[in-house]
Design an enzyme around this catalytic site. Structure first.
Site, PDB file in Angstrom:
ATOM      1  N   ALA A  88       0.734  -1.164  -0.034  1.00 30.79           N
ATOM      2  CA  ALA A  88      -0.142  -0.066   0.135  1.00 30.79           C
ATOM      3  C   ALA A  88       1.064   1.305  -0.025  1.00 30.79           C
ATOM      4  CB  ALA A  88      -0.928  -0.037   1.152  1.00 30.79           C
ATOM      5  N   HIS A  89       0.132   2.300  -0.015  1.00 28.57           N
ATOM      6  CA  HIS A  89       0.787   3.575  -0.196  1.00 28.57           C
ATOM      7  C   HIS A  89       1.850   4.105   1.062  1.00 28.57           C
ATOM      8  CE1 HIS A  89      -2.905   6.005   1.528  1.00 28.57           C
ATOM      9  NE2 HIS A  89      -2.373   5.002   2.361  1.00 28.57           N
ATOM     10  N   ASN A  90       2.944   4.536   0.570  1.00 28.69           N
ATOM     11  CA  ASN A  90       3.862   5.092   1.710  1.00 28.69           C
ATOM     12  C   ASN A  90       4.554   4.043   2.552  1.00 28.69           C
ATOM     13  OD1 ASN A  90       2.859   7.990   1.031  1.00 28.69           O
ATOM     14  ND2 ASN A  90       1.162   7.329   2.497  1.00 28.69           N
TER      15      ASN A  90
END
Length: 257
Positions: free
Chosen positions: A156-158
């Site tokens: 997922a993001h980051n």
């Protein structure tokens, strides 16, 4: 591992084609093969000796490092960076939007948070088929050098995945988690959001990490606990029916009274 590469003819399956689109501002290095129906976006850089399979999409301002292989139907989102000597297998998506929404409490409506960061894949990373690696909200999602991803993995993001990790099939990592180097994840395991995992951590198959793991070692279960304790609990659960039967037998006379 040393001998089989001499019998691997995979690269011979990549055939150049004139039926593709390359934006006039894109920079294509030496000895690059681009397959049928592929799309190379504006200001993208593809370094020397890359192999781009059929129907690959590389959006604008991306960079593909030298000697990297993109198999058919790979999608590389805008501003993504792929290192040298990487291999990405079919139907994998890199740089899709992160899953970010804010909910209006008065109406229950979910409003999308634009995902304007990017994905950085460092050198010698291999990514299996049907994986999804989301771009960051503002900064970057990063897969560090030497890491290997099996099929059907979601990052997922980051997130930040450390060097030389091994992530087996079905692994998932929720947003903004940071995983140390030499991480080993069993199949269908998961790491929650905003988690920090130390270097040299192993988690068993189908484990769930919901708290920080600050110490190296092996963990298992949901929530993940040190492996020795996890195995003891599993053993106790295995014996529980016999323990229960014995307890009922020993207390039968007491219940009758």
């Amino acid at each position: 591992a040393m001998i089989l590469p001499f019998f691997d003819h995979k690269l011979k399956t990549f055939e150049p084609s004139s039926s593709h689109f390359i934006h006039p501002t894109a920079q294509i290095g030496k000895n690059v093969v681009i397959g049928y129906g592929s799309y190379i976006g504006e200001s993208t850089i593809i370094e020397d000796h890359c192999k781009i399979g059929p129907h690959v999409v590389i959006e604008k301002e991306s960079r593909i490092g030298a000697h990297t292989i993109l198999h058919p139907h790979v999608f590389i989102g805008a501003q993504s960076e792929i290192g040298q000597f990487c291999e990405i297998h079919p139907h994998t998506t890199i740089g899709s939007d992160g899953f970010g929404y804010v909910t209006d409490p008065s109406t229950g409506t979910h409003h999308k948070i634009p995902q304007i960061g990017k994905v950085v894949i460092e050198d010698r990373v291999e990514i299996g088929a049907n994986c999804a690696i989301d771009r960051a909200t503002l900064t970057e999602t990063r897969i560090r050098s030497g890491t290997k991803l099996d099929n059907l993995i979601h990052i997922a993001h980051n997130c930040d995945i450390g060097e030389n990790a091994i992530l087996t099939g079905g692994f998932m990592c929720a947003g903004s988690s940071k995983i140390g180097k030499q991480f080993l994840a069993g199949g269908q395991s998961a790491v929650g959001d905003h988690i920090v995992v130390a270097d040299h951590v192993t988690i068993a198959a189908r484990s769930g990490v919901v708290n920080n793991l600050p110490e190296p070692g092996a963990y298992g279960g949901f929530p993940a606990i040190p492996m020795q304790k996890f195995l003891k609990i599993n053993r106790a659960l295995h014996d529980l029916p016999d323990i229960w039967k014995s307890w009922r037998r020993d207390n039968k006379d007491k219940k009758l009274k």
